[in-house]
Design an enzyme around this catalytic site. Sequence first.
Site, PDB file in Angstrom:
ATOM      1  N   SER A   1       0.834  -1.205   0.000  1.00 56.53           N
ATOM      2  CA  SER A   1       0.000   0.000   0.000  1.00 56.53           C
ATOM      3  C   SER A   1       0.871   1.258   0.000  1.00 56.53           C
ATOM      4  O   SER A   1       1.687   1.438  -0.898  1.00 56.53           O
ATOM      5  CB  SER A   1      -0.963  -0.042   1.187  1.00 56.53           C
ATOM      6  OG  SER A   1      -1.981   0.922   1.055  1.00 56.53           O
TER       7      SER A   1
ATOM      8  N   ASP B   1      -9.172  -3.392  -6.477  1.00 57.68           N
ATOM      9  CA  ASP B   1      -8.518  -2.318  -5.740  1.00 57.68           C
ATOM     10  C   ASP B   1      -8.739  -0.992  -6.460  1.00 57.68           C
ATOM     11  O   ASP B   1      -8.658  -0.915  -7.694  1.00 57.68           O
ATOM     12  CB  ASP B   1      -7.017  -2.629  -5.664  1.00 57.68           C
ATOM     13  CG  ASP B   1      -6.245  -1.718  -4.718  1.00 57.68           C
ATOM     14  OD1 ASP B   1      -6.793  -0.682  -4.295  1.00 57.68           O
ATOM     15  OD2 ASP B   1      -5.085  -2.044  -4.419  1.00 57.68           O
TER      16      ASP B   1
ATOM     17  N   HIS C   1      -8.143  -4.569  -1.989  1.00 60.91           N
ATOM     18  CA  HIS C   1      -6.930  -4.049  -1.363  1.00 60.91           C
ATOM     19  C   HIS C   1      -6.718  -4.710   0.007  1.00 60.91           C
ATOM     20  O   HIS C   1      -7.573  -4.665   0.874  1.00 60.91           O
ATOM     21  CB  HIS C   1      -7.083  -2.537  -1.179  1.00 60.91           C
ATOM     22  CG  HIS C   1      -5.819  -1.825  -0.807  1.00 60.91           C
ATOM     23  ND1 HIS C   1      -4.903  -1.403  -1.738  1.00 60.91           N
ATOM     24  CD2 HIS C   1      -5.315  -1.437   0.396  1.00 60.91           C
ATOM     25  CE1 HIS C   1      -3.904  -0.782  -1.133  1.00 60.91           C
ATOM     26  NE2 HIS C   1      -4.127  -0.805   0.161  1.00 60.91           N
TER      27      HIS C   1
END
Length: 319
Positions: A162, A260, A290
């Site tokens: 991330s 995502d 995600h």
Amino acid sequence: MTSRHLLDPELVPSSQEIPFISFSTDKLPQLRAEMLKKAIAASTASENPSVATATIHVSGSEGAPAIRVLSYRPVVADGPLPVLLHLHGGGFVSGSPERKGAAHRKQCLELGCAIFSVDYRLAPETPFPGAIEDCYAVLGWLTGNAEQLGIDKSRIAVSGESAGGGLAASLALLVRDRAELSLCFQHLISPMLDDRTAIETNTSPFAGEFAWTRENNAFGWSALLGPDVGKVGTSPYAAAARASDFSSLPPAFISVAALDLLMEEQVDYATRLVKAGSPVELHLYPGSYHGFSSACPRAEVSIAAERDSQSALKRALHG
């Protein structure tokens, strides 16, 4: 528009259990404290006598505070170890190195490497370039103290998920451009690469429903960049997708979740790396969101993602 019908069936229960987190400046202190408490508890429970752990404080760049780094390494090692320099996720505004403590204890044994996880400064208290300079300082410290640390400075890979994945990509660019240090590999898991996603509205209507929402993405980038988010001139050391030159970068592994919010920027980044002649291994996992592999590690798609990730790291560190 909902994307629930596109979810991998094994991920449906976990998608419904993900707590909704709405980032805001006033909520950050409590949110960080709660996340850290859970991370420390999980990390402590995973302690293993075969893994040596330590907390290190590394000098930051000029005028910056010392940087806390957690290290993990096999107690038994034969010669200098390759290194995984880890940068945690959390949208630039949250997270800590303890978050992956259990995974790192397991990983350092499986990969036969040392892992150094960086507690870089968070936004909005420390906007760009604080975090990336912290990461660069730790890489410099590892390189300069390789012999004492028992590590191989020619085999240092950077890894992140991330926001940490975005920092890892930016660090690879910064290392290339400053030409002082080196990295052998960049390992990017669902990376945050492009601040323009925070203001765009024409991304996939099926993306961003679970875990990492448009609202939180906008908050994270705004915390890092302030009023300049999405504007012309953003530094590639803040948002790696802003780079114009993708040549001479270390090989990359990029893991992408199909649902995502950041899927398109990740695939585009991989494409630009390929066009510049950089070796890239890109994996797109259908029906996933995600952070899916952490939320539901026993799902078949999560097992596949973990297998692909570990295999790429093993080749990079020992190839």
